[in-house]
Design a protein around this motif. Structure first.
Motif, PDB file in Angstrom:
ATOM      1  N   LEU A 178     -73.229 -23.246  28.427  1.00 48.43           N
ATOM      2  CA  LEU A 178     -71.867 -23.616  28.843  1.00 48.43           C
ATOM      3  C   LEU A 178     -70.823 -22.847  28.033  1.00 48.43           C
ATOM      4  N   GLN A 179     -71.072 -22.695  26.720  1.00 45.03           N
ATOM      5  CA  GLN A 179     -70.135 -21.954  25.870  1.00 45.03           C
ATOM      6  C   GLN A 179     -70.054 -20.501  26.320  1.00 45.03           C
ATOM      7  N   ALA A 180     -71.191 -19.915  26.659  1.00 47.02           N
ATOM      8  CA  ALA A 180     -71.193 -18.523  27.130  1.00 47.02           C
ATOM      9  C   ALA A 180     -70.410 -18.387  28.437  1.00 47.02           C
ATOM     10  N   TYR A 181     -70.630 -19.300  29.367  1.00 47.84           N
ATOM     11  CA  TYR A 181     -69.876 -19.263  30.625  1.00 47.84           C
ATOM     12  C   TYR A 181     -68.379 -19.458  30.378  1.00 47.84           C
ATOM     13  N   TYR A 182     -68.042 -20.351  29.469  1.00 43.80           N
ATOM     14  CA  TYR A 182     -66.635 -20.577  29.137  1.00 43.80           C
ATOM     15  C   TYR A 182     -66.024 -19.314  28.524  1.00 43.80           C
ATOM     16  N   ASP A 183     -66.747 -18.697  27.597  1.00 44.56           N
ATOM     17  CA  ASP A 183     -66.246 -17.472  26.959  1.00 44.56           C
ATOM     18  C   ASP A 183     -66.044 -16.359  27.990  1.00 44.56           C
ATOM     19  N   ILE A 184     -66.955 -16.250  28.932  1.00 44.97           N
ATOM     20  CA  ILE A 184     -66.828 -15.240  29.996  1.00 44.97           C
ATOM     21  C   ILE A 184     -65.581 -15.511  30.829  1.00 44.97           C
ATOM     22  N   GLU A 185     -65.357 -16.759  31.175  1.00 44.65           N
ATOM     23  CA  GLU A 185     -64.182 -17.133  31.971  1.00 44.65           C
ATOM     24  C   GLU A 185     -62.890 -16.812  31.223  1.00 44.65           C
ATOM     25  N   GLN A 186     -62.876 -17.088  29.921  1.00 41.21           N
ATOM     26  CA  GLN A 186     -61.691 -16.785  29.118  1.00 41.21           C
ATOM     27  C   GLN A 186     -61.447 -15.284  29.051  1.00 41.21           C
ATOM     28  N   GLN A 187     -62.525 -14.505  28.930  1.00 39.18           N
ATOM     29  CA  GLN A 187     -62.392 -13.049  28.895  1.00 39.18           C
ATOM     30  C   GLN A 187     -61.875 -12.517  30.233  1.00 39.18           C
ATOM     31  N   LYS A 188     -62.350 -13.089  31.332  1.00 39.24           N
ATOM     32  CA  LYS A 188     -61.850 -12.692  32.656  1.00 39.24           C
ATOM     33  C   LYS A 188     -60.352 -12.950  32.771  1.00 39.24           C
ATOM     34  N   LYS A 218     -58.216 -13.087  30.339  1.00 38.11           N
ATOM     35  CA  LYS A 218     -57.530 -12.139  29.463  1.00 38.11           C
ATOM     36  C   LYS A 218     -57.431 -10.764  30.135  1.00 38.11           C
ATOM     37  N   GLN A 219     -58.512 -10.337  30.783  1.00 38.10           N
ATOM     38  CA  GLN A 219     -58.503  -9.046  31.468  1.00 38.10           C
ATOM     39  C   GLN A 219     -57.583  -9.061  32.674  1.00 38.10           C
ATOM     40  N   ALA A 220     -57.487 -10.198  33.342  1.00 31.78           N
ATOM     41  CA  ALA A 220     -56.595 -10.303  34.500  1.00 31.78           C
ATOM     42  C   ALA A 220     -55.149 -10.089  34.088  1.00 31.78           C
ATOM     43  N   LEU A 221     -54.810 -10.501  32.875  1.00 35.99           N
ATOM     44  CA  LEU A 221     -53.446 -10.278  32.388  1.00 35.99           C
ATOM     45  C   LEU A 221     -53.152  -8.796  32.236  1.00 35.99           C
ATOM     46  N   ASN A 222     -54.200  -8.001  31.993  1.00 36.91           N
ATOM     47  CA  ASN A 222     -54.016  -6.558  31.853  1.00 36.91           C
ATOM     48  C   ASN A 222     -53.939  -5.854  33.201  1.00 36.91           C
TER      49      ASN A 222
END
Length: 171
Positions: free
Chosen positions: A77-87, A89-93
């Motif tokens: 779950l933590q890995a999936y959450y971290d991936i979602e947060q990274q997505k 962050k990248q969407a902001l770019n």
């Protein structure tokens, strides 16, 4: 295997602390007792259930053992959450910081629906003609100074405002 484990696909992107909090409430287990039973400070579990801290693999194993669920459950779950947060962050770019751009500059369209890559020539032209220093700086940061220079050099019909801003910011 618990219902939660079977439905992990539904939980992707949710902070594991939220799931831990629900599981503890469902089982009527106090955080303090669980924390002490796995050799952790109660404040740590409190921070995790509030989404302020991460669950590392070692903690995932201990929580799994204490709750009788798969030891990798919270780590996954933590890995999936971290991936979602990274997505996110990248969407902001993928677009400029819209907080730095006045929506009135894009009176003829919804600023949130602009395809910033396909519309970059018109966006750059508009910002250089009507934008303030902050907006011009943000567009230059987003597209890059070289790209902005190349696009402005290709625009054949320039207004006097556009010309003066080109000189001010790019020379």
């Amino acid at each position: 295997m618990s219902t939660i484990e079977k439905n992990i696909a539904l939980l992707k992107g949710i902070h594991p602390g939220i799931i831990l909090e629900r599981e503890l409430k469902k089982r009527k287990l106090p955080k303090r007792r669980i924390a002490l039973s796995i050799g952790e400070y109660p404040q740590l579990l409190g921070d995790i259930t509030k989404g302020k801290r991460r669950i590392n693999p070692a903690l995932s194993i201990r929580l799994g053992d204490a709750l009788g669920i798969d030891e990798s459950f919270f780590a996954v779950l933590q890995a999936y959450y971290d991936i979602e947060q990274q997505k996110k962050k990248q969407a902001l770019n993928d677009r400029p910081n819209l907080k730095l751009l006045r929506p009135v500059l894009f009176w003829d369209t919804d600023i949130n629906s602009i395809n910033w890559e396909k519309s970059k020539v018109s966006v750059i032209k508009r910002i250089f003609e009507r934008g303030n220093d902050q907006e011009i700086s943000e567009i230059m940061r987003f597209y890059g100074k070289k790209e902005v220079q190349a696009i402005l050099a290709r625009i054949s019909k320039r207004s006097s405002v556009l010309e003066s801003n080109i000189k001010k910011y790019l020379q």
